[in-house]
Scaffold this motif. Sequence first.
Motif, PDB file in Angstrom:
ATOM      1  N   TYR A   1     -23.826  17.065  37.362  1.00 45.79           N
ATOM      2  CA  TYR A   1     -24.923  16.721  36.445  1.00 45.79           C
ATOM      3  C   TYR A   1     -26.263  16.588  37.157  1.00 45.79           C
TER       4      TYR A   1
ATOM      5  N   ARG B   1     -32.680  18.114  26.108  1.00 44.26           N
ATOM      6  CA  ARG B   1     -31.877  18.709  27.184  1.00 44.26           C
ATOM      7  C   ARG B   1     -30.471  18.128  27.196  1.00 44.26           C
ATOM      8  N   ARG B   2     -30.375  16.822  27.068  1.00 44.23           N
ATOM      9  CA  ARG B   2     -29.053  16.181  27.085  1.00 44.23           C
ATOM     10  C   ARG B   2     -28.211  16.592  25.879  1.00 44.23           C
TER      11      ARG B   2
ATOM     12  N   GLU C   1     -26.998  20.117  26.598  1.00 47.29           N
ATOM     13  CA  GLU C   1     -25.964  20.061  27.632  1.00 47.29           C
ATOM     14  C   GLU C   1     -24.640  19.554  27.052  1.00 47.29           C
TER      15      GLU C   1
ATOM     16  N   THR D   1     -19.082  26.645  33.480  1.00 40.86           N
ATOM     17  CA  THR D   1     -20.379  26.043  33.146  1.00 40.86           C
ATOM     18  C   THR D   1     -20.188  24.632  32.643  1.00 40.86           C
ATOM     19  N   ARG D   2     -19.185  24.432  31.809  1.00 45.07           N
ATOM     20  CA  ARG D   2     -18.858  23.085  31.328  1.00 45.07           C
ATOM     21  C   ARG D   2     -18.591  22.147  32.495  1.00 45.07           C
TER      22      ARG D   2
ATOM     23  N   ILE E   1     -29.631  26.787  32.129  1.00 40.42           N
ATOM     24  CA  ILE E   1     -29.211  26.365  30.786  1.00 40.42           C
ATOM     25  C   ILE E   1     -30.002  27.128  29.730  1.00 40.42           C
TER      26      ILE E   1
ATOM     27  N   VAL F   1     -27.990  20.203  37.605  1.00 37.77           N
ATOM     28  CA  VAL F   1     -28.114  21.118  36.469  1.00 37.77           C
ATOM     29  C   VAL F   1     -29.524  21.694  36.474  1.00 37.77           C
TER      30      VAL F   1
ATOM     31  N   VAL G   1     -21.854  21.329  34.363  1.00 39.00           N
ATOM     32  CA  VAL G   1     -22.720  20.389  33.646  1.00 39.00           C
ATOM     33  C   VAL G   1     -22.158  18.969  33.745  1.00 39.00           C
TER      34      VAL G   1
ATOM     35  N   GLU H   1     -21.021  21.418  26.942  1.00 42.81           N
ATOM     36  CA  GLU H   1     -19.753  20.813  27.377  1.00 42.81           C
ATOM     37  C   GLU H   1     -18.663  21.033  26.328  1.00 42.81           C
TER      38      GLU H   1
ATOM     39  N   ASN I   1     -32.402  23.559  34.568  1.00 40.27           N
ATOM     40  CA  ASN I   1     -32.865  23.809  33.201  1.00 40.27           C
ATOM     41  C   ASN I   1     -33.074  25.292  32.923  1.00 40.27           C
TER      42      ASN I   1
END
Length: 111
Positions: free
Chosen positions: A82, A39-40, A43, A74-75, A90, A85, A78, A47, A87
């Motif tokens: 944070y 996920r990170r 993300e 969206t950037r 995303i 966010v 995120v 970004e 899921n």
Amino acid sequence: MKREVKKYLYDIKTSIESINEYLGNERDFFKYEENKILRRAVEREIEIIGEATNRILKIEHEIVIENARKIVDTRNWVIHAYDSVDNTIIWGIVTIHLPKLLIEVEQLLEK
């Protein structure tokens, strides 16, 4: 098209391709949701896509990227929100919107 803009378009393309590589052929939302590292990573690529889009918009106003403002927003979401966010959102971006963006970016790079 300015060389700098091509670089940012290439960055967007690379980030989308990286997301596709991270997820592999088996797209499973529940596996995505369970894997914090995945996920990170996704993300972070989102970004990069948003930042590159923002820089393009500042340099060449004539370039049309569908939903460019939403990509930048969206950037920002995120990065700055944070802790909220979602899921599911995303995942929708990754599965629905990024394939279209990839085609659009590849067409712009061919010009």
